[in-house]
Design a protein around this motif. Structure first.
Motif, PDB file in Angstrom:
ATOM      1  N   GLU A  95      10.632  -0.210 -16.161  1.00 31.90           N
ATOM      2  CA  GLU A  95      10.881   0.191 -14.764  1.00 31.90           C
ATOM      3  C   GLU A  95      12.303  -0.214 -14.336  1.00 31.90           C
TER       4      GLU A  95
ATOM      5  N   VAL B 258      -0.897   0.788 -13.448  1.00 32.66           N
ATOM      6  CA  VAL B 258       0.413   1.091 -12.880  1.00 32.66           C
ATOM      7  C   VAL B 258       0.414   1.358 -11.366  1.00 32.66           C
TER       8      VAL B 258
ATOM      9  N   VAL C 208       2.916  -0.808  -9.194  1.00 32.36           N
ATOM     10  CA  VAL C 208       4.035  -0.186  -8.497  1.00 32.36           C
ATOM     11  C   VAL C 208       3.931  -0.433  -6.985  1.00 32.36           C
TER      12      VAL C 208
ATOM     13  N   VAL D  27      11.651   3.291  -6.155  1.00 38.00           N
ATOM     14  CA  VAL D  27      10.966   2.600  -7.243  1.00 38.00           C
ATOM     15  C   VAL D  27      10.116   3.629  -7.998  1.00 38.00           C
ATOM     16  N   HIS D  28      10.191   3.604  -9.332  1.00 35.18           N
ATOM     17  CA  HIS D  28       9.292   4.467 -10.131  1.00 35.18           C
ATOM     18  C   HIS D  28       9.562   5.935  -9.803  1.00 35.18           C
TER      19      HIS D  28
ATOM     20  N   ILE E 278       5.260   4.812 -17.966  1.00 34.26           N
ATOM     21  CA  ILE E 278       5.447   3.349 -18.035  1.00 34.26           C
ATOM     22  C   ILE E 278       4.609   2.761 -19.160  1.00 34.26           C
TER      23      ILE E 278
END
Lengths: 359, 359, 359, 359
Positions: A37, A83, A87, A102-103, A111
């Motif tokens: 990440e 995940v 996250v 993010v992500h 991931i």
């Protein structure tokens, strides 16, 4: 807990392998996920897909991020994969300004799968080194005892006399091929998975392939031609290779156990019995057979998992998680046990040239 | 560690089962082994096979015995089974006077196998209770929604209309048979293993069968006609039963996932996606499929382990250890997930009688 | 053709079993299908579901019906199952007046599955008779050589001396349990399948269960509580039983091969080698191991086939067809080979009480 | 007979493949064995290992040799392999003068294994050609319908819209890798087996490797570094490859069946039902799933067969015979079915851009 022997306090000493198993510990998994990440954010920031500010904020957060384990567990039970919850926790800490970055454009599978490959890479390297060591051990053994005569057995009956060099040569042959096979499969296996929700890199327009290339380069992995979210052949190819290796080791184990039964070899430091202390059991040899049959069993499930429905199968993907890590550790354990078994001083051979009277 | 999902901090929340898994924890195993060895000494003392003094000394020692874990681990690596080292530690504490009476006439397999059966007994009872609960859950569901129409599908194509009662009836049928099968197999399974080094009760002369009977009675297990050290059919029969149960649950899971895809059911609280928060994934349904395929995979290895060489096969026995505990836990998990999945409020059905235009 | 050893001109002599295999010949299958369809028409006519005229016309047609094989083949390729084409041919001959009454309210699966059960019934009876014969053979062998001493081996190492009675007793134990298991499973297995397109007997209103009962009675099979078109647990239970039997026989085979290797037994008429005419190979013993591992392999697929989508899964059902017949024949072959192997005059034991010097 | 669907008059039309299966017919096997034995004699004669006269006599005999089938069958039952009896028949015809030179220095396994490789070579070439054809078919399909939108599904729930090009790309990826894998494994697989009774070429002194090289060249196969009589990794690698191919095809089949269920595709000429003539079943798609699971099942047994005892295991070798031919034919069938399924005119896609209301 210890439902599996690989996670068991004393059975893992027989059947497990710490050096390999550490790549499958939860902390190693979280660490690999964090690297994935973080790298994604950095590369996206470099390419201007997210802002430099966002990139810095995400990197700073992830560097110190310690997820809430109870929530990870609850999230996994709910979502089928860790995940989304993980996250969410990261986004919460990053804060509303950059949470969206993010992500970005990623999906859970990107991931999990890339983090798996990051850990398979050193696992496979360790196995490769052990294969080379085993080959060198077999070569030494051939040098030392190769000229000694040995009774051959075909269909469990004495056939003709051969030498230990013949026997060791027959054991050794497959491992050279296994090394070739590994060299061939690594470029297919050691690649990032990145595709977003449906594997189409839909958030990135014409920058998709540049992103994948940069992401792969940063992780020191290959960049695949396409996302392999639903095409699990290279993972399954690895599983097949693992079982080929343990199968070849199982053949050695079976031979050694049979040689020990016939008195052709004696195990120094073989296992004892609780009832018969005089015994000298070929424990490591039997373990090689058990590990071979274990992997031969698991492999079937990995091939069933190739029937991966549509753009992501929860069922088939989950099945891989239940099978592959144990196969990797079993292979590591088998290589370690075989190398010990074959070390000078472990196996003693009967050096008389007279075989049994009936052979 | 967490090489297996059943031993993993967050995957076990998805795939594991604490209530069942606790019977396979090391402490449960040691505790069962202690019960077996204590009971053996007590019964042998009662029958005058060992002296009353020896019986008391052994009981006193075992009551407070805490084995040295590092030595158990080293002993297992050496001997292929934990018992020789564990017995050595006990004998050392009991002292020279009665050391010989510890584990008298027994062999490692007697302890390990009987301690396994002692833990399978409550495991199987828990599974049986869950089967009954599942059946009752299905019955409630049929009561609640049975009259609602539902599109049948054969060969993945819309066939004719049925009702939810038909669907639930088809799901329910096998579980009633599974309960019958379990009732039939339990008397074969829940028996002590006791035979000594070669299974012949050689140390006990004509008192052998009395000893086995008393030993079994004291452990509240059955007494088999003969030692089953090398005849693993009842263990393997259990494995088959476990996989039948998870197979029938996998069919429910597959149906629910397909019904969810067609919009015929909606999962309340289904799993979310890290990329698509609007989704409502049939996670528990997919897990049922994964667990079914997991057990279908493992079962093959259990059947290979029936080819048990001679009076004790290290290889085949070890293979069982790698497979059976995970199968039991997988079955517990599947029953737990299925029962939640089918609870009122979890599944919502589409109540309109109009199906898709093409059905 | 001969892609499978069971259909091969010379490998079937080693691995096959004519007495069992004949139930899986195409003519046996067609004959069973005809019996099912004829019985259905007769019972429906008796119950007034179709007219007496229709019943007579159908019976007369079927009595002399020889389907067009090329069209059966083409129909199977197109429809995934032979029944639609086969029924079309029947209807064509019966003519327009009664064509509608042929196969009335039935579906392909009713015919194929019931015709399978009709052939499994004598197959299973033959296996049961052979189990009894094997048990009697083992009993004779114990009577003849039971008192002779024999070296026990645990973990492939000489343990203590036992007798042949001990060895034979260990071999025999599972077969008595297998006979019990078979008695238990037969009432679940030997039942008709009848449910119509979606298993709901939709064409028959409140006469459905009377029809099933009469149909079952006429076929001398049981009447199940419900159609099992999508609940394959009893078929799979049989597969598990078959593999338990071959597993127990594989253990005998493995023991005999090891005993032969140690010189503890000699095979009269064992196989010879093309290169070493002096050899006396334990061929039948090895075949038992191969058949055990074959069934252990196939069984996994049968358990995967439990995940049977919706009201009929073409994929899972087809998979059964690929696995179950071979498992039944493999079990028949293993029982036949074992019974020959164990006949007096086939196995010669070493009668000296002196074992090998190192035991 | 027709215990296996691959040998069955109408099931083979669904599941079999004549073009591949012909390499596994008895006549093809005998023909390959004859080529092997003839070539061996010729090469040995060229090298002066046997006399020119012997070489000519053997060649003349083999050119017209028709073995006695009943005796081949009896010999196989007795010896576990057909070669000893077959060689005896040849020697009898060749006559006493040259009988000794027939099969000189060879063993059964040399003949059977090399004859297998001779037939795997064209089988594998046919599969390779079909892979290329499938790839081209997928490329055409992408060209034709790639721009059309399609609903993606992850975890059996509608995710986002993709295009048919995305779907076809995901299907196609593995096959390019499978072609690479095949190119890599062929040099390992397509080699002669020749080693004599214990694999040591003991009859040939320092001419052994020259003989193997000449023998291999004459058969247009590779010459291995050593005999692989007991090292079955390359055979098993092929089995793994076969199952990778059918697994990737099974994924396509599963997707098509699900797309058909959702109405996203319609099968032209799909299978009909005996009860519901309006249906259009995705038979070929289901067959792909069944064949994938079949090979995934068989593969496990092939890996168990790697545990090959000593210089020749009757049990492990026999197990291969029961599994590998069916896997090759299953793979051929799957490729043939997939290529038909994907031909323009077979699959019709729903071309409207509006998906279902709930997606």
């Amino acid at each position: 807990m210890s439902v599996s022997p690989f996670d068991h306090p004393w059975l893992s000493a027989l059947l497990g392998d710490d050096e390999i198993a550490r790549h499958f510990r939860p902390e190693a998994e979280l660490s690999a996920m964090m690297i994935v990440e973080t790298t994604l954010a950095r590369v996206q920031s470099d390419l201007g897909i997210i802002s430099a500010d966002a990139g810095r904020a995400i990197a700073a957060t992830l560097a110190n991020f310690r997820p809430n384990p109870a929530e990870l567990s609850a999230g996994t039970a709910r979502d089928g994969v860790v995940v989304p919850e993980w996250v969410d926790q990261i986004r919460h800490i990053v804060g509303p300004l950059h949470a969206h970055d993010v992500h970005f454009g990623a999906t859970s599978q990107d991931i999990i799968d890339t983090a798996l490959i990051l850990r398979l890479k050193p696992s496979v390297a360790a196995l490769e080194a052990r294969l080379a060591e085993l080959d060198s051990r077999l070569s030494q053994l051939a040098h030392k005892i190769g000229a000694q005569p040995l009774q051959a057995y075909t269909r469990m009956q004495p056939a003709m006399q051969i030498t230990w060099a013949d026997k060791i040569g027959a054991w050794r042959g497959p491992f050279l091929r296994h090394l070739d096979r590994l060299r061939e499969l690594k470029p297919r296996l050691l690649v990032v998975q990145f595709g977003g929700p449906a594997g189409t890199l839909d958030k990135f327009g014409d920058r998709g392939s540049a992103l994948v290339a940069a992401f792969a380069e940063a992780l020191e992995l290959g960049a695949p031609d396409a996302a392999w979210h639903s095409a699990r052949d290279s993972i399954t190819e690895l599983a097949g290779w693992l079982s080929l290796v343990t199968g070849s080791l199982g053949k050695i184990g079976q031979d050694v156990a049979l040689l020990a039964q016939m008195g052709d070899v004696t195990m120094a430091g073989g296992g004892k019995s609780s009832a018969m202390p005089h015994k000298n059991n070929p424990v490591a040899a039997e373990v090689l057979v058990a590990l071979a049959r274990f992997n031969a069993t698991q492999l079937s499930g990995m091939h069933h998992a190739l029937v991966h429905e549509q753009e992501r199968s929860g069922a088939a993907w989950t099945l891989e998680w239940m099978l592959l890590p144990q196969m990797v550790v079993a292979t590591g354990a088998a290589l370690a046990r075989a190398t010990s078994l074959l070390e000078p001083g472990s196996l003693s051979i009967r050096t008389t040239t007279q075989g049994r009277s009936d052979s």
